[in-house]
Design an enzyme around this catalytic site. Structure first.
Site: not given
Length: 324
Positions: A49, A89, A127-128, A143-144, A191
């Site tokens: 990811c 995942w 999510t990751v 939230e990255s 994406y």
């Protein structure tokens, strides 16, 4: 209803990513709910990811390895529960998958289980990255974009590379502007190309993608990094897409108008970024290829992994000409 990115479609057949939901913030303020403490937080990632990989890159760049532990899941999505059809995942049960490890904190079988531990009524994607608080046994953030900001500033009292500031105050407006178009047209743009279900949304997305890549090529013909001759978070955010481009996106997401290695400046820039101490630790190409080619049966029903160009990103580049 358990969901994944493949479910995020508009009626026009365009991919539309939904926002993250856990948005708490770790602070250097010792009185905050989530104070920056060495050993308290754990980062769950997938090397496949790009959003999770940029968080791991910040751990490495800032020298937070001893302060923040991390675990990677298996690269290929699997069923997360026997009771429904959700695939996502999962953790290995042992160390049978090199680079992936069982959950060391909660014994969870999947990232989904972590979300359900943090919120019994959670509805959404699993999510990751997941930034986990060991003390309160909950998710701080998924939230990255916000996790990397925390890593950049809030742990400086314990970071081994505290002097590195990837979001300096005098450059923030410039970085924010770059992040906006890089995210929309490149990070998320690939994406939009790959998950489009109709020709029109694909055509629109691919045009914007290549306009943005051409813009990057032009910028990088005049300076070492996206926002000048100083490394910033905009570069890390761009890099995680570029490193996947020729191996995955050009084939799998139909981004084949032009390969990364056909852009002299972008290609050498990607090698330059890869060779920054710590950056390559956030790249596991075997996991990247396994994840994309193996996780979406509707796009690749037989799970065949293309051999790919096998690019050596540690080979020489010409970016030193701009200084550092």
């Amino acid at each position: 209803m358990a969901r994944s990115a493949l479910d995020e479609m508009t009626e026009s057949g365009a991919f539309n990513r939904t926002p993250s939901t856990f948005r708490d913030f770790i602070s250097k303020d010792k009185t905050s709910q989530f104070p920056a403490e060495s050993g308290r937080y754990h980062l769950y990632i997938s090397y496949g990811c790009p959003w999770a990989s940029r968080c791991l890159a910040f751990v490495k760049l800032k020298g937070l390895d001893k302060a923040i532990s991390y675990t990677s899941v298996k690269p290929i999505w699997e069923r997360t529960k026997e009771s429904d059809e959700h695939f996502g995942w999962v953790f290995p049960s042992s160390t049978e998958e090199p680079g992936a490890e069982p959950d060391p904190l909660n014994g969870a079988k999947s990232i989904r289980e972590l979300y359900e531990l943090a919120s019994s009524n959670y509805v959404g994607k699993y999510t990751v990255p997941v930034l986990w608080d060991k003390k309160l046994k909950t998710i701080v953030s998924n939230e990255s974009a916000e996790i990397i900001r925390m890593f950049n500033t809030e742990f400086n009292d314990i970071a081994e590379n505290a002097d590195l500031d990837l979001y300096p105050s005098h450059m923030q407006a410039l970085i924010d502007e770059a992040n906006e178009w890089i995210y929309d047209r490149i990070n998320n743009g690939v994406y939009k190309c790959g998950f489009a279900k109709k020709q029109g949304p694909y055509d629109e997305a691919v045009e914007k993608l290549y306009d943005a890549l051409d813009k990057c090529e032009e910028i990088l013909s005049k300076q070492r990094y996206i926002c000048g001759n100083t490394l910033t978070e905009a570069d890390v955010r761009l890099f995680v897409t570029l490193i996947r481009f020729d191996e995955v996106y050009a084939v799998y997401f139909k981004c084949n108008k032009k390969l990364l290695r056909e852009y002299p400046n972008l290609f050498n820039y990607t090698k330059d970024m890869y060779q920054i101490p710590g950056m390559s630790s956030a790249v596991n190409m075997a996991h990247i290829k396994k994840h994309y080619y193996g996780s979406h049966p509707s796009l690749n029903p037989f799970g065949i992994i293309p051999v790919g160009p096998g690019i050596d990103y540690s080979s020489p580049h010409d970016r030193e000409r701009f200084g550092s």
